[in-house]
Scaffold this active site. Structure first.
Site, short mmCIF file in Angstrom:
data_model
loop_
_atom_site.label_atom_id
_atom_site.label_comp_id
_atom_site.label_asym_id
_atom_site.label_seq_id
_atom_site.Cartn_x
_atom_site.Cartn_y
_atom_site.Cartn_z
CB ILE A 127 -0.93 0.02 1.22
CG1 ILE A 127 -1.83 -1.22 1.24
CG2 ILE A 127 -1.78 1.29 1.23
CD1 ILE A 127 -2.71 -1.33 2.48
CB CYS A 128 1.05 4.28 0.05
SG CYS A 128 1.57 6.01 -0.17
CB THR A 129 5.88 4.74 0.51
OG1 THR A 129 5.41 4.73 1.86
CG2 THR A 129 5.58 6.08 -0.14
CB THR A 147 3.99 4.19 -5.23
OG1 THR A 147 4.00 4.54 -3.84
CG2 THR A 147 4.74 5.24 -6.03
#
Length: 346
Positions: A127-129, A147
């Protein structure tokens, strides 16, 4: 659509049933909201007998103990990295303290040691970074990934072998999945539930979580831009109108007429609001309608094609193959079989 082999909790001796084990890797500097997403989404689905379809466990790269967050509190994690060895799916939420992972693209010793416990075939998601961890481990070389849009260019510079796509909400590349920032983690987790157990289960989880079962478009909708005039009309009425008659031919001019707009203005507003063109949106809704009918009814493929608005079975077959990588018959076989086993409620 199938779980990896599992060496964690033993299946019930009476039924052979065991839940799919999701392990969430909590790293220092994590965002509490993102850490909670997998527990919320995967913690809901149950089968008709009330058994949980997933077991969700949180672990750290260190022995059990506190993990710092980006807020003014820490969390206590009860499992160490050995939990990763029993995972069917591992999810890595974002962290703001990735150190050399984010700065240089290399794993820390404790993170490398933790990831070494993963079994071949484990499904991995970020998730994301959290994607930086997968990339630093070399798991994304030559593969597509995404991302948060604000971090995509840096990810690409640091990991030139990764095919970074900054425009999408998430990417499913089979055994490795990546998502954009924060709420896109919800989209990704719902997608995995849908992949595992079909649209009915995923949609029910979405309803209970009060989120859309599928968001249209990509990250372009969320990049900072001038605030639109609040007096401008939206395209909501046209979308509701179209959803009520997916089985009928729908022309772009008919949708524009629902909003009393020219086709040109309507198309521009539609893309601004959804991130996709009206034609792409219609196709996606028809694919979702076809999936639901294939899962929940005994209608023939020809009948489903008509009800979903594809006209012919061949047309539906082409669209499902493009969107899902399977034929209507194969899709029905997979999820009607799952439905017969009772995986129908949350």
């Amino acid at each position: 659509m199938t779980s990896a082999s599992h060496s964690g909790p033993a299946p019930s001796p009476a039924t052979g049933f065991r839940p799919h084990r999701v392990v969430v890797l909590a790293l220092d500097g994590l965002l509490p909201f993102e850490l909670g997403i997998p527990h919320r989404i995967f913690g809901r689905p149950r089968d008709a007998l009330g058994r949980r379809l997933y077991e969700v466990v949180t672990c750290s790269v260190r022995p059990p103990g506190p993990v710092e967050t980006d807020a003014d509190f820490a969390i206590h994690v009860a499992h160490g990295p050995e939990a990763l060895a029993d995972a069917d799916t591992v999810i890595i939420p974002a962290s703001y303290e990735l150190g050399p992972v984010h700065a240089e693209g290399v794993l820390t010793e404790e993170l490398a040691a933790a990831l070494a416990q993963l079994r071949p075939g484990t499904r991995l998601a970020s998730i994301c970074t959290g994607v930086y961890v997968l990339a630093a481990a070399g798991l994304l070389d030559g593969r597509p990934a995404t991302t948060h849009w604000a971090d995509a260019a840096r990810l690409q510079r640091l990991f030139p072998k990764v095919r970074v796509d900054p425009h999408v909400l998430f990417i499913d590349d089979g055994d490795v999945l990546t998502s954009a920032g924060v709420a896109a983690g919800i989209d990704l987790c719902l997608h995995m539930v849908r992949r595992d157990h079909g649209t009915a289960v995923a949609n029910d989880v979405a309803r209970r979580t009060v989120v859309p079962p599928h968001r249209d478009g990509g990250q372009a909708q969320y990049i900072e831009r001038p605030v639109p005039d609040p007096q401008q009309a939206s395209t909501t009425t046209a979308r509701v109108w179209a959803l009520g008659r997916l089985h009928e031919p729908i022309q772009l001019c008919d949708m524009a007429a629902q909003e009393s707009m020219s086709v040109r203005t309507f198309t521009r507003r539609f893309r601004e609001e959804t991130g996709v063109s009206p034609g792409q949106w219609l196709t996606r809704q028809r694919v979702e309608r076809a999936r639901h009918l294939l899962e929940s009814t005994d209608r023939t493929v020809d009948q489903v094609a008509g009800d979903a608005g594809f006209g012919t079975a061949q047309s539906m077959r082409q669209h499902l193959q493009a969107a899902l990588g399977v034929t209507p018959t194969a899709y029905r076989r997979t999820f009607r079989t799952a439905g017969d086993k009772g995986a129908v409620r949350t």
